[in-house]
Design a protein around this motif. Structure first.
Motif, mmCIF file in Angstrom:
data_model
loop_
_atom_site.group_PDB
_atom_site.id
_atom_site.type_symbol
_atom_site.label_atom_id
_atom_site.label_comp_id
_atom_site.label_asym_id
_atom_site.label_seq_id
_atom_site.Cartn_x
_atom_site.Cartn_y
_atom_site.Cartn_z
ATOM 1 N N LEU A 108 0.805 -1.215 0.000
ATOM 2 C CA LEU A 108 0.000 0.000 0.000
ATOM 3 C C LEU A 108 0.845 1.274 0.000
ATOM 4 C CD1 LEU A 108 -3.023 -0.960 2.298
ATOM 5 C CD2 LEU A 108 -2.948 -0.737 -0.194
ATOM 6 N N PRO A 109 1.869 1.404 0.865
ATOM 7 C CA PRO A 109 2.717 2.600 0.787
ATOM 8 C C PRO A 109 3.416 2.748 -0.568
ATOM 9 C CG PRO A 109 3.063 1.476 2.874
ATOM 10 C CD PRO A 109 2.232 0.570 2.029
ATOM 11 N N VAL A 110 3.825 1.627 -1.155
ATOM 12 C CA VAL A 110 4.471 1.683 -2.467
ATOM 13 C C VAL A 110 3.467 2.135 -3.529
ATOM 14 C CG1 VAL A 110 5.577 0.293 -4.269
ATOM 15 C CG2 VAL A 110 6.209 -0.028 -1.871
ATOM 16 N N LEU A 111 2.250 1.603 -3.451
ATOM 17 C CA LEU A 111 1.216 2.003 -4.401
ATOM 18 C C LEU A 111 0.904 3.488 -4.268
ATOM 19 C CD1 LEU A 111 -0.818 1.062 -6.551
ATOM 20 C CD2 LEU A 111 -2.427 0.590 -4.697
ATOM 21 N N LYS A 112 0.799 3.959 -3.039
ATOM 22 C CA LYS A 112 0.525 5.382 -2.819
ATOM 23 C C LYS A 112 1.652 6.254 -3.364
ATOM 24 C CE LYS A 112 -0.563 8.747 0.801
ATOM 25 N NZ LYS A 112 0.466 9.705 0.322
ATOM 26 N N ARG A 113 2.907 5.857 -3.113
ATOM 27 C CA ARG A 113 4.036 6.635 -3.623
ATOM 28 C C ARG A 113 4.079 6.608 -5.144
ATOM 29 N NH1 ARG A 113 6.523 11.062 -3.724
ATOM 30 N NH2 ARG A 113 8.761 10.948 -4.170
ATOM 31 N N GLY A 114 3.752 5.452 -5.725
ATOM 32 C CA GLY A 114 3.704 5.372 -7.180
ATOM 33 C C GLY A 114 2.640 6.285 -7.760
ATOM 34 N N TRP A 115 1.493 6.368 -7.088
ATOM 35 C CA TRP A 115 0.430 7.262 -7.553
ATOM 36 C C TRP A 115 0.884 8.722 -7.485
ATOM 37 C CZ3 TRP A 115 -3.824 6.589 -10.245
ATOM 38 C CH2 TRP A 115 -4.778 7.604 -10.271
ATOM 39 N N ASP A 116 1.605 9.072 -6.434
ATOM 40 C CA ASP A 116 2.128 10.442 -6.323
ATOM 41 C C ASP A 116 3.114 10.747 -7.452
ATOM 42 O OD1 ASP A 116 0.629 10.780 -4.035
ATOM 43 O OD2 ASP A 116 2.289 10.289 -2.671
ATOM 44 N N LEU A 117 3.993 9.777 -7.771
ATOM 45 C CA LEU A 117 4.977 9.996 -8.839
ATOM 46 C C LEU A 117 4.305 10.077 -10.204
ATOM 47 C CD1 LEU A 117 7.819 7.596 -7.638
ATOM 48 C CD2 LEU A 117 7.824 10.097 -7.572
ATOM 49 N N ILE A 118 3.201 9.349 -10.356
ATOM 50 C CA ILE A 118 2.440 9.463 -11.601
ATOM 51 C C ILE A 118 1.764 10.831 -11.672
ATOM 52 C CG2 ILE A 118 0.423 8.590 -12.847
ATOM 53 C CD1 ILE A 118 1.147 5.799 -11.830
#
Length: 273
Positions: A60-70
């Motif tokens: 979940l933290p990785v997914l959230k960070r990926g969404w921010d980078l997108i």
């Protein structure tokens, strides 16, 4: 009579399985195994995140960070820079490796001239050439593309050469007996028989290209997935590092599947297990 009656039924029942093997299409059971493997991998990731390893991020933290980078465009910018380097070096490497590999396998004099140098440079890891390439070529795109080219070239040329020398001599002799000249033998026998080897080398070269571009971007780059990982390391930003790893793996897997699809289309004549 009983044996003769049951044989056709057995053959008919096995026909779909043989068709799937020849076409490379996965069976429902194989698809289920792949989905189960992905689920087990995700569960293992979650277990590691809750195992007490300091800073280890969960999905979940990785997914959230990926969404921010997108959202801020950083991920697409870095992915575009890395893809451009990989595709350029990889395309040049394969384009040169295939004809050179054919020449080495078809002409003994070319093999004797080129193979010692080829084996010499194969023993030198492309990663070890990165510092030298930066010193000689600067810190621009050229040294990064060069080391990627070298990694892809060395993998592909060896596979192509091995494919040519592994062609069954019976096929070559049969073609010559039927009146085929060197050109017809080469195009009609050697090239098709070598195609599986070439595509395997291309798949290996693709993995080497991705490994090399990340290493090159860790040393000297201002953009790219490897560069972003190096920046995240400075700030102990593990979620960002995991995002880059997941993206590299996913994009590399997609590219490998494309090559595998091409292999199945070009080598459909092969019997598959």
């Amino acid at each position: 009579m009983k044996t003769g009656a049951t044989a056709p039924r057995s053959t008919a029942a096995e026909a779909p399985a043989r068709t799937r093997r020849r076409s490379g299409r996965p069976s429902p059971g194989e698809i289920l195994l792949s989905v189960g493997s992905a689920a087990l991998g995700l569960l293992a990731w979650i277990a590691l995140a809750h195992s007490g390893i300091q800073g280890f991020p969960g999905p979940l933290p990785v997914l959230k960070r990926g969404w921010d980078l997108i959202g801020d465009g950083t991920l697409f910018s870095d992915l575009g820079a890395s893809l451009r380097r990989v595709l350029t070096g990889y395309a040049i490497g394969v384009a040169l490796a295939v004809p050179i590999g054919f020449a080495m396998g078809w002409y003994p004099i070319v093999r004797r001239l080129v193979e010692p140098w080829l084996q010499f440079f194969r023993m030198v890891p492309p990663l070890a050439i990165i510092p030298l390439a930066i010193v000689l070529m600067g810190i621009g795109e050229t040294p990064k593309v060069f080391v990627i080219f070298l990694a892809a070239f060395l993998s592909s040329v060896v596979s192509t050469f091995q494919g040519v020398v592994s062609v069954d001599s019976t096929l070559v002799n049969a073609a010559r007996v039927l009146g085929a000249g060197d050109g017809r033998v080469f195009l009609g026998v050697v090239v098709p028989a070598s195609t599986p080897f070439i595509l395997v080398g291309m798949r290996i070269g693709l993995g080497a290209a991705w490994a090399t571009v990340v290493a090159a971007e860790l040393i000297a780059a201002q953009s790219g997935l490897g560069f972003r990982m190096q920046q995240a390391q400075l700030y102990y930003d593990l979620p960002t590092m995991f995002v880059q790893l997941v993206v590299i793996g996913a994009v590399g897997l997609a590219m490998d599947r494309c090559l595998l699809f091409a292999e199945r289309r070009l080598t459909g004549w092969q019997e598959r297990r």
